[in-house]
Design a protein around this motif. Structure first.
Motif, mmCIF file in Angstrom:
data_model
loop_
_atom_site.group_PDB
_atom_site.id
_atom_site.type_symbol
_atom_site.label_atom_id
_atom_site.label_comp_id
_atom_site.label_asym_id
_atom_site.label_seq_id
_atom_site.Cartn_x
_atom_site.Cartn_y
_atom_site.Cartn_z
ATOM 1 N N ASN A 260 -6.780 -5.146 -40.717
ATOM 2 C CA ASN A 260 -5.394 -4.707 -40.886
ATOM 3 C C ASN A 260 -5.124 -4.220 -42.294
ATOM 4 O OD1 ASN A 260 -4.380 -4.906 -38.318
ATOM 5 N ND2 ASN A 260 -4.015 -7.108 -38.497
ATOM 6 N N MET A 261 -5.754 -4.866 -43.270
ATOM 7 C CA MET A 261 -5.561 -4.453 -44.665
ATOM 8 C C MET A 261 -6.006 -3.002 -44.847
ATOM 9 S SD MET A 261 -4.485 -5.352 -47.539
ATOM 10 C CE MET A 261 -4.674 -6.591 -48.769
ATOM 11 N N VAL A 262 -7.217 -2.658 -44.394
ATOM 12 C CA VAL A 262 -7.657 -1.275 -44.629
ATOM 13 C C VAL A 262 -6.902 -0.285 -43.723
ATOM 14 C CG1 VAL A 262 -9.961 -1.863 -45.457
ATOM 15 C CG2 VAL A 262 -9.655 -1.319 -43.076
ATOM 16 N N HIS B 19 -3.585 -0.641 -42.820
ATOM 17 C CA HIS B 19 -2.155 -0.503 -43.129
ATOM 18 C C HIS B 19 -1.820 -0.394 -44.610
ATOM 19 C CE1 HIS B 19 -1.529 -0.954 -38.941
ATOM 20 N NE2 HIS B 19 -2.053 -2.165 -38.917
ATOM 21 N N ASN B 20 -2.719 -0.875 -45.490
ATOM 22 C CA ASN B 20 -2.466 -0.699 -46.922
ATOM 23 C C ASN B 20 -3.039 0.670 -47.315
ATOM 24 O OD1 ASN B 20 -2.671 -0.666 -49.721
ATOM 25 N ND2 ASN B 20 -2.918 -2.889 -49.850
ATOM 26 N N ALA B 21 -2.141 1.607 -47.643
ATOM 27 C CA ALA B 21 -2.541 3.010 -47.829
ATOM 28 C C ALA B 21 -3.538 3.223 -48.966
ATOM 29 C CB ALA B 21 -1.313 3.874 -48.050
ATOM 30 N N THR B 22 -3.618 2.267 -49.907
ATOM 31 C CA THR B 22 -4.490 2.525 -51.068
ATOM 32 C C THR B 22 -5.950 2.722 -50.642
ATOM 33 O OG1 THR B 22 -4.861 0.174 -51.481
ATOM 34 C CG2 THR B 22 -3.071 1.208 -52.700
ATOM 35 N N TYR B 23 -6.375 2.011 -49.603
ATOM 36 C CA TYR B 23 -7.782 2.126 -49.192
ATOM 37 C C TYR B 23 -8.093 3.517 -48.657
ATOM 38 C CZ TYR B 23 -7.898 -2.791 -50.063
ATOM 39 O OH TYR B 23 -7.818 -3.995 -50.695
ATOM 40 N N LYS B 24 -7.198 4.028 -47.823
ATOM 41 C CA LYS B 24 -7.393 5.385 -47.298
ATOM 42 C C LYS B 24 -7.324 6.410 -48.441
ATOM 43 C CE LYS B 24 -7.804 8.674 -44.222
ATOM 44 N NZ LYS B 24 -9.070 8.885 -43.513
HETATM 45 C C1 LIG Z 1 -2.821 -2.967 -51.210
HETATM 46 O O1 LIG Z 1 -4.106 -3.113 -51.791
HETATM 47 C C2 LIG Z 1 -4.125 -3.113 -53.193
HETATM 48 C C3 LIG Z 1 -5.554 -3.130 -53.649
HETATM 49 O O2 LIG Z 1 -6.242 -4.208 -53.117
HETATM 50 C C4 LIG Z 1 -3.326 -4.304 -53.704
HETATM 51 O O3 LIG Z 1 -3.306 -4.287 -55.128
HETATM 52 C C5 LIG Z 1 -1.916 -4.230 -53.157
HETATM 53 O O4 LIG Z 1 -1.205 -5.392 -53.539
HETATM 54 C C6 LIG Z 1 -1.931 -4.119 -51.649
HETATM 55 N N1 LIG Z 1 -0.578 -3.897 -51.156
HETATM 56 C C7 LIG Z 1 -0.048 -4.645 -50.208
HETATM 57 C C8 LIG Z 1 1.337 -4.278 -49.805
HETATM 58 O O5 LIG Z 1 -0.645 -5.583 -49.692
#
Ligand SMILES: *[C@@H]1O[C@H](CO)[C@@H](O)[C@H](O)[C@H]1NC(C)=O
Ligand SMILES: *[C@@H]1O[C@H](CO)[C@@H](O)[C@H](O)[C@H]1NC(C)=O
Length: 526
Positions: A427-429, A431-436
């Motif tokens: 779910n992290m990869v 839904h957290n846009a930074t990975y994409k």
């Molecule tokens: C998304 O991932 C980044 C990098 O791991 C992290 O710093 C950030 O807190 C995350 N954002 C959320 C909303 O979880």
């Protein structure tokens, strides 16, 4: 002679001038994927490729005719025997290492390496001591040999045939081959040793760890592993030499990574970083698979593979994984040959084999769950797909550490993971846009190169064939001893000069003081 005939003659001449003969000393399993891509390109460009194929290798598909000439080398041990010792060490690595002491695992691993190398030496005997085969290779008139130095002997064959050779390598244990034999500088302060899981930004204790790892590997290779081989190489070549000296004659080192994956580091002109050269634009999927992928709708799909060496898992692990996958709305394509897990969800399909590159390049693909092999990582980078890493063995933890540091992957610990951990990571990869975003950024870096990695690799190979060598790229470091390389002799000399200067100055002062003192005393008494 008309202009037409002249043209034909010209083309024929050019054809014969540019078509070379290449001999390949391959390595097995995933190591072959890169070499194979290079060989296909060379074949497409009119060169003739011959592969020296040991009878225990897995790299040829017996159902398909090989596009290369195969020179089979029969060894006195079976494929099954090799597979058994490999699957033993893999089982230890994957399931037991985390409960073993470092010493216990290291000694088991050492035994495995020693066994592998002794088999390797037998293979080498079967080639270099086989006069008939060597004569045949000599007569074939090869222009160049390409070798994966993970298994020694390729360079020895090249030396015997007196032809130049080029390496294709991902990394060696402790980077010992690249550093010692290739002379590439690796300052321990910011170049992490392979398989350490360290990045280029290290704290004091991490730098200490890095330094100690370099030193222990140096000791291990110099004092233990290479000794036998030095003697063997000297015997075969009939002149005193070492394994490393012979390997150091490589014209070029084609490294299977690039700056999307690798941390910036010092380079040499005869090292080319050509990571990802096997990646290609996605081709259409088989119809059944495409239907399944399309059925995922807006949620898209997740691609899951633990690589070609891990066919099955324990029931416990496969059930944890299947349970986790059943809880996400995406459709999952899982490459798995083991027993069907009881917890397998209706959204997950098992496949004996998947066209991984084509799937990762599909517009519906949202994430990749991977063991972290370099080839799979490069396919993900190429197509800009974020990853969940479940590293199992060898360089995999290190590869995932790189991808985490670059912000493109989340890691899950195989030994401790629960279904919940895996669901959260996926779910992290997703839904957290930074990975994409990071995946797309690395993908852009990968694609935006003046010359594509495969073209670069092939250019340099053809360069060596045209010029018979690339010695102009070779650093003079190869001619120095270790203390000359680090200028320790110069420093020792300067230190000695400084010491002599200091000593004589102090002596002089003392002498003067004594003189003055005596004069003063004399005056006082007068
Ligand atoms: C998304 O991932 C980044 C990098 O791991 C992290 O710093 C950030 O807190 C995350 N954002 C959320 C909303 O979880
Ligand atoms: C995988 O399958 C092989 C052959 O069926 C078996 O010997 C091995 O124990 C299995 N591995 C695991 C981890 O279950």
């Amino acid at each position: 002679m008309g202009p037409g005939a002249l043209l034909v003659l010209l083309v024929l001449c050019m054809g014969s001038a540019s078509a070379g003969k290449v001999l390949v000393w391959p390595a097995d399993y995933s190591h072959w994927i890169n070499l194979k891509a290079i060989m296909h390109e060379l074949t497409a460009r009119g060169h003739h490729v011959t592969v020296l194929l040991p009878s225990y290798f897995h790299i040829t598909d017996s159902n398909q005719p090989s596009p290369f000439l195969l020179e089979k080398v029969t060894v006195p041990f079976s494929k099954a025997e090799m597979d058994a010792s490999l699957s033993n060490i893999l089982h230890l690595w994957i399931y037991e290492q985390h409960e073993m002491s470092l010493w216990e695992f290291s000694s088991a691993f050492y035994d495995f390496v020693v066994e592998l190398l002794s088999k390797n030496k037998i293979l080498c005997d079967m080639v270099v001591l086989n006069e008939k085969l060597m004569k045949k290779l000599q007569l074939a008139g090869f222009d160049l040999l390409i070798s994966d130095p993970i298994a020694p002997c390729g360079e020895l064959v090249a030396e015997k045939l007196q032809i130049p050779f080029v390496y294709s390598i991902r990394f060696s244990m402790g980077n010992a081959l690249e550093r010692f034999c290739g002379a590439i500088p690796a300052p321990p302060s910011y170049v992490p040793i392979s398989t350490s899981g360290l990045t280029d930004r290290m704290s004091f204790t991490e730098r200490m760890k890095n330094m100690l790892l370099y030193l222990s590997h140096d000791f291990f290779f110099y004092q233990i592993i290479w000794r036998d081989w030095n003697q063997y190489y000297s015997d075969v070549l009939g002149t005193p030499t070492t394994l490393c000296e012979t390997m150091g004659k490589a014209e070029l080192w084609l490294i299977r990574t690039y700056w999307d994956f690798e941390f910036p580091r010092p380079l040499l002109p005869n090292f080319e970083f050509v990571g990802g050269l096997h990646c290609q634009p996605a081709k259409p999927l088989p119809e059944e698979m495409e239907d399944f992928v399309q059925s995922s709708g807006e949620h898209g799909i997740v691609v899951f593979s633990l690589g070609s060496m891990v066919q099955n898992l324990t029931d416990e692990k496969s059930n944890i994984i299947a349970l986790a996958l059943s809880q996400i709305p995406q459709k999952v394509l899982w490459r798995y040959k083991g027993k069907r897990p009881e917890t397998l969800g209706s959204n997950t399909r098992l496949y004996d084999w998947i066209p991984q590159n084509d799937l990762l390049g599909h517009s519906k693909t949202k994430a990749f769950i991977t063991h972290g092999g370099t080839n799979g990582i490069y396919e993900a980078i190429y197509h800009g797909i974020p990853m969940v890493g479940i590293p199992l063995f060898a360089d995999q933890p290190d590869n995932i550490a790189h991808m985490r540091a670059k912000g493109m992957a989340v890691e899950v610990n195989f030994h401790t993971m629960t279904a919940q951990d895996l669901v959260e990571a996926v779910n992290m990869v997703l839904h957290n846009a930074t990975y994409k975003e990071n995946a797309v950024r690395l993908s852009q870096i990968h694609h935006d190169q003046p010359i594509k990695p495969l073209a670069r690799a092939v250019f340099w190979i053809e360069f060596v064939m045209r010029h018979k060598s690339a010695k102009h790229l070779r650093p003079a470091a190869h001619h120095l001893t270790w203390y000359q390389y680090h200028c320790l002799d110069v420093m020792a000399f300067l230190a000695a000069c400084a010491a002599v200067f200091l000593f004589s100055t102090v002596k002089c002062c003392l002498f003067c003081c004594q003189k003055c003192g005596r004069v003063m005393k004399k005056r006082k008494t007068e």
